[in-house]
Design a protein around this motif. Structure first.
Motif, PDB file in Angstrom:
ATOM      1  N   CYS A   1       1.807   2.147  -1.300  1.00  0.00           N
ATOM      2  CA  CYS A   1       1.526   1.547   0.002  1.00  0.00           C
ATOM      3  C   CYS A   1       1.329   2.690   0.983  1.00  0.00           C
ATOM      4  N   SER A   2       0.272   2.605   1.782  1.00  0.00           N
ATOM      5  CA  SER A   2       0.072   3.670   2.761  1.00  0.00           C
ATOM      6  C   SER A   2      -0.568   3.133   4.021  1.00  0.00           C
ATOM      7  N   ALA A   3      -0.336   3.863   5.104  1.00  0.00           N
ATOM      8  CA  ALA A   3      -0.995   3.518   6.363  1.00  0.00           C
ATOM      9  C   ALA A   3      -2.437   4.000   6.282  1.00  0.00           C
ATOM     10  N   MET A   4      -3.267   3.555   7.178  1.00  0.00           N
ATOM     11  CA  MET A   4      -4.662   3.985   7.211  1.00  0.00           C
ATOM     12  C   MET A   4      -4.726   5.495   7.356  1.00  0.00           C
ATOM     13  N   GLY A   5      -5.767   6.104   6.833  1.00  0.00           N
ATOM     14  CA  GLY A   5      -5.993   7.521   7.042  1.00  0.00           C
ATOM     15  C   GLY A   5      -5.201   8.438   6.129  1.00  0.00           C
ATOM     16  N   GLN A   6      -4.664   7.905   5.031  1.00  0.00           N
ATOM     17  CA  GLN A   6      -3.937   8.756   4.089  1.00  0.00           C
ATOM     18  C   GLN A   6      -4.693   8.854   2.765  1.00  0.00           C
ATOM     19  N   GLN A   7      -6.028   8.867   2.854  1.00  0.00           N
ATOM     20  CA  GLN A   7      -6.863   8.836   1.645  1.00  0.00           C
ATOM     21  C   GLN A   7      -6.533   9.944   0.648  1.00  0.00           C
ATOM     22  N   ALA A   8      -6.306  11.160   1.137  1.00  0.00           N
ATOM     23  CA  ALA A   8      -6.017  12.277   0.229  1.00  0.00           C
ATOM     24  C   ALA A   8      -4.743  11.996  -0.555  1.00  0.00           C
ATOM     25  N   MET A   9      -3.745  11.439   0.121  1.00  0.00           N
ATOM     26  CA  MET A   9      -2.484  11.113  -0.549  1.00  0.00           C
ATOM     27  C   MET A   9      -2.684  10.007  -1.567  1.00  0.00           C
ATOM     28  N   VAL A  10      -3.533   9.043  -1.239  1.00  0.00           N
ATOM     29  CA  VAL A  10      -3.806   7.936  -2.159  1.00  0.00           C
ATOM     30  C   VAL A  10      -4.438   8.484  -3.439  1.00  0.00           C
ATOM     31  N   ILE A  11      -5.361   9.422  -3.305  1.00  0.00           N
ATOM     32  CA  ILE A  11      -6.001  10.039  -4.478  1.00  0.00           C
ATOM     33  C   ILE A  11      -4.943  10.764  -5.313  1.00  0.00           C
ATOM     34  N   ASP A  12      -4.043  11.508  -4.653  1.00  0.00           N
ATOM     35  CA  ASP A  12      -2.945  12.178  -5.363  1.00  0.00           C
ATOM     36  C   ASP A  12      -2.108  11.161  -6.140  1.00  0.00           C
ATOM     37  N   ALA A  13      -1.829  10.036  -5.486  1.00  0.00           N
ATOM     38  CA  ALA A  13      -0.997   9.001  -6.100  1.00  0.00           C
ATOM     39  C   ALA A  13      -1.664   8.401  -7.335  1.00  0.00           C
ATOM     40  N   ILE A  14      -2.952   8.124  -7.242  1.00  0.00           N
ATOM     41  CA  ILE A  14      -3.691   7.553  -8.379  1.00  0.00           C
ATOM     42  C   ILE A  14      -3.695   8.569  -9.531  1.00  0.00           C
ATOM     43  N   GLN A  15      -3.911   9.840  -9.204  1.00  0.00           N
ATOM     44  CA  GLN A  15      -3.906  10.880 -10.239  1.00  0.00           C
ATOM     45  C   GLN A  15      -2.523  11.017 -10.870  1.00  0.00           C
ATOM     46  N   ALA A  16      -1.476  10.720 -10.105  1.00  0.00           N
ATOM     47  CA  ALA A  16      -0.105  10.819 -10.620  1.00  0.00           C
ATOM     48  C   ALA A  16       0.283   9.579 -11.432  1.00  0.00           C
ATOM     49  N   GLY A  17      -0.585   8.561 -11.438  1.00  0.00           N
ATOM     50  CA  GLY A  17      -0.325   7.401 -12.278  1.00  0.00           C
ATOM     51  C   GLY A  17      -0.154   6.072 -11.567  1.00  0.00           C
ATOM     52  N   ALA A  18      -0.363   6.028 -10.257  1.00  0.00           N
ATOM     53  CA  ALA A  18      -0.266   4.746  -9.554  1.00  0.00           C
ATOM     54  C   ALA A  18      -1.384   3.828 -10.040  1.00  0.00           C
ATOM     55  N   LYS A  19      -1.090   2.527 -10.125  1.00  0.00           N
ATOM     56  CA  LYS A  19      -2.064   1.563 -10.628  1.00  0.00           C
ATOM     57  C   LYS A  19      -3.025   1.082  -9.544  1.00  0.00           C
ATOM     58  N   ASP A  20      -2.578   1.112  -8.293  1.00  0.00           N
ATOM     59  CA  ASP A  20      -3.389   0.569  -7.200  1.00  0.00           C
ATOM     60  C   ASP A  20      -2.729   1.008  -5.904  1.00  0.00           C
ATOM     61  N   PHE A  21      -3.343   0.673  -4.780  1.00  0.00           N
ATOM     62  CA  PHE A  21      -2.672   0.934  -3.511  1.00  0.00           C
ATOM     63  C   PHE A  21      -2.986  -0.156  -2.516  1.00  0.00           C
ATOM     64  N   ILE A  22      -2.065  -0.378  -1.613  1.00  0.00           N
ATOM     65  CA  ILE A  22      -2.187  -1.400  -0.580  1.00  0.00           C
ATOM     66  C   ILE A  22      -2.107  -0.672   0.758  1.00  0.00           C
ATOM     67  N   VAL A  23      -2.956  -1.052   1.684  1.00  0.00           N
ATOM     68  CA  VAL A  23      -2.956  -0.417   3.004  1.00  0.00           C
ATOM     69  C   VAL A  23      -2.117  -1.244   3.980  1.00  0.00           C
ATOM     70  N   LYS A  24      -1.334  -0.541   4.791  1.00  0.00           N
ATOM     71  CA  LYS A  24      -0.565  -1.185   5.861  1.00  0.00           C
ATOM     72  C   LYS A  24      -1.470  -1.304   7.082  1.00  0.00           C
ATOM     73  N   PRO A  25      -1.306  -2.293   7.916  1.00  0.00           N
ATOM     74  CA  PRO A  25      -0.365  -3.406   7.767  1.00  0.00           C
ATOM     75  C   PRO A  25      -0.777  -4.316   6.606  1.00  0.00           C
ATOM     76  N   PHE A  26       0.201  -4.883   5.921  1.00  0.00           N
ATOM     77  CA  PHE A  26      -0.066  -5.676   4.727  1.00  0.00           C
ATOM     78  C   PHE A  26      -0.792  -6.978   5.022  1.00  0.00           C
ATOM     79  N   GLN A  27      -1.754  -7.282   4.153  1.00  0.00           N
ATOM     80  CA  GLN A  27      -2.406  -8.590   4.196  1.00  0.00           C
ATOM     81  C   GLN A  27      -1.988  -9.276   2.902  1.00  0.00           C
ATOM     82  N   ALA A  28      -1.391 -10.456   3.043  1.00  0.00           N
ATOM     83  CA  ALA A  28      -0.815 -11.159   1.892  1.00  0.00           C
ATOM     84  C   ALA A  28      -1.776 -11.257   0.711  1.00  0.00           C
ATOM     85  N   ASP A  29      -3.019 -11.641   0.969  1.00  0.00           N
ATOM     86  CA  ASP A  29      -3.954 -11.823  -0.155  1.00  0.00           C
ATOM     87  C   ASP A  29      -4.241 -10.507  -0.880  1.00  0.00           C
TER      88      ASP A  29
END
Length: 120
Positions: free
Chosen positions: A81-109
Protein backbone atom coordinates in the motif's frame (compact mmCIF):
# COMPACT_ATOMS: atom_id res chain seq x y z
CA UNK A 1 -13.44 -20.73 5.09
CA UNK A 2 -12.56 -17.05 5.03
CA UNK A 3 -9.06 -16.05 3.96
CA UNK A 4 -6.91 -14.79 6.85
CA UNK A 5 -5.40 -11.37 6.33
CA UNK A 6 -2.78 -9.40 8.26
CA UNK A 7 -2.98 -5.60 7.90
CA UNK A 8 0.22 -3.59 8.32
CA UNK A 9 0.19 0.22 8.42
CA UNK A 10 1.63 2.75 10.84
CA UNK A 11 -1.62 4.78 10.68
CA UNK A 12 -4.42 3.27 12.79
CA UNK A 13 -6.95 5.09 10.59
CA UNK A 14 -5.65 3.34 7.45
CA UNK A 15 -5.71 -0.06 9.18
CA UNK A 16 -9.29 0.62 10.22
CA UNK A 17 -10.26 1.55 6.66
CA UNK A 18 -8.83 -1.63 5.14
CA UNK A 19 -10.19 -3.78 7.97
CA UNK A 20 -13.65 -2.32 7.38
CA UNK A 21 -13.53 -3.05 3.62
CA UNK A 22 -12.28 -6.61 4.19
CA UNK A 23 -14.61 -7.52 7.05
CA UNK A 24 -17.66 -6.36 5.11
CA UNK A 25 -16.61 -8.62 2.24
CA UNK A 26 -16.15 -11.84 4.16
CA UNK A 27 -12.42 -11.74 4.88
CA UNK A 28 -11.03 -12.62 8.30
CA UNK A 29 -8.63 -9.95 9.56
CA UNK A 30 -6.49 -12.02 11.94
CA UNK A 31 -4.05 -9.33 12.99
CA UNK A 32 -2.69 -5.82 12.63
CA UNK A 33 0.82 -4.41 12.90
CA UNK A 34 2.03 -0.81 12.95
CA UNK A 35 5.55 -1.30 11.60
CA UNK A 36 7.65 -3.74 9.63
CA UNK A 37 9.25 -5.39 12.67
CA UNK A 38 5.81 -6.17 14.13
CA UNK A 39 4.65 -7.35 10.70
CA UNK A 40 7.37 -10.02 10.50
CA UNK A 41 6.61 -11.23 14.06
CA UNK A 42 2.85 -11.35 13.41
CA UNK A 43 3.43 -13.15 10.11
CA UNK A 44 5.38 -15.90 11.89
CA UNK A 45 2.75 -16.13 14.63
CA UNK A 46 -0.44 -15.98 12.52
CA UNK A 47 0.59 -17.44 9.12
CA UNK A 48 -1.99 -15.34 7.23
CA UNK A 49 -3.08 -16.10 3.65
CA UNK A 50 -2.29 -12.52 2.65
CA UNK A 51 -0.63 -9.38 4.04
CA UNK A 52 -1.45 -5.78 3.13
CA UNK A 53 1.77 -3.84 3.79
CA UNK A 54 2.31 -0.10 3.95
CA UNK A 55 5.62 0.93 2.35
CA UNK A 56 6.59 3.90 4.52
CA UNK A 57 6.71 3.07 8.24
CA UNK A 58 8.94 3.80 11.25
CA UNK A 59 11.27 1.13 12.71
CA UNK A 60 11.32 -1.05 9.61
CA UNK A 61 9.82 -0.08 6.25
CA UNK A 62 7.44 -2.27 4.27
CA UNK A 63 9.96 -3.34 1.62
CA UNK A 64 12.43 -4.60 4.25
CA UNK A 65 9.60 -6.44 6.04
CA UNK A 66 8.42 -7.87 2.70
CA UNK A 67 11.90 -9.30 2.02
CA UNK A 68 12.02 -10.84 5.50
CA UNK A 69 8.56 -12.40 5.11
CA UNK A 70 9.57 -13.78 1.69
CA UNK A 71 12.67 -15.28 3.34
CA UNK A 72 10.40 -17.07 5.87
CA UNK A 73 7.90 -18.16 3.22
CA UNK A 74 8.84 -17.69 -0.46
CA UNK A 75 5.19 -18.17 -1.48
CA UNK A 76 3.87 -15.48 0.91
CA UNK A 77 1.27 -13.21 -0.69
CA UNK A 78 1.89 -9.55 0.10
CA UNK A 79 0.10 -6.53 -1.39
CA UNK A 80 1.85 -3.21 -0.86
CA UNK A 81 0.00 0.00 0.00
CA UNK A 82 1.43 3.38 -0.87
CA UNK A 83 0.48 7.01 -1.17
CA UNK A 84 0.57 8.65 -4.58
CA UNK A 85 3.99 9.51 -5.95
CA UNK A 86 5.91 6.54 -4.57
CA UNK A 87 6.34 4.80 -7.94
CA UNK A 88 10.04 4.01 -7.43
CA UNK A 89 9.25 2.31 -4.13
CA UNK A 90 6.41 0.36 -5.72
CA UNK A 91 8.82 -0.97 -8.37
CA UNK A 92 11.26 -1.98 -5.58
CA UNK A 93 8.41 -3.75 -3.80
CA UNK A 94 7.32 -5.69 -6.89
CA UNK A 95 10.94 -6.72 -7.52
CA UNK A 96 11.16 -7.86 -3.88
CA UNK A 97 8.15 -10.13 -4.41
CA UNK A 98 5.00 -8.10 -3.76
CA UNK A 99 2.02 -9.44 -5.71
CA UNK A 100 0.27 -6.11 -6.29
CA UNK A 101 -0.10 -2.65 -4.83
CA UNK A 102 -2.96 -0.44 -3.73
CA UNK A 103 -2.78 3.35 -3.74
CA UNK A 104 -3.99 5.44 -0.81
CA UNK A 105 -6.54 6.75 -0.20
CA UNK A 106 -8.12 3.30 -0.51
CA UNK A 107 -10.98 2.64 -2.88
CA UNK A 108 -12.93 -0.43 -1.78
CA UNK A 109 -13.32 -1.90 -5.27
CA UNK A 110 -9.59 -1.57 -6.02
CA UNK A 111 -8.63 -3.13 -2.66
CA UNK A 112 -10.98 -6.08 -3.25
CA UNK A 113 -9.83 -6.50 -6.86
CA UNK A 114 -6.16 -6.70 -5.79
CA UNK A 115 -6.93 -9.13 -2.96
CA UNK A 116 -9.22 -11.38 -5.01
CA UNK A 117 -6.69 -11.50 -7.84
CA UNK A 118 -3.82 -12.32 -5.48
CA UNK A 119 -5.73 -15.04 -3.61
CA UNK A 120 -7.25 -16.74 -6.67
Amino acid sequence: MAHKILIVDDAAFMRMMIKDILSKNGYDVVGEAQDGAQAVEKYKELAPDLVTMDITMPEKDGITALKEIKAINPSAKVIMCSAMGQQAMVIDAIQAGAKDFIVKPFQADRVLEAINKTLS
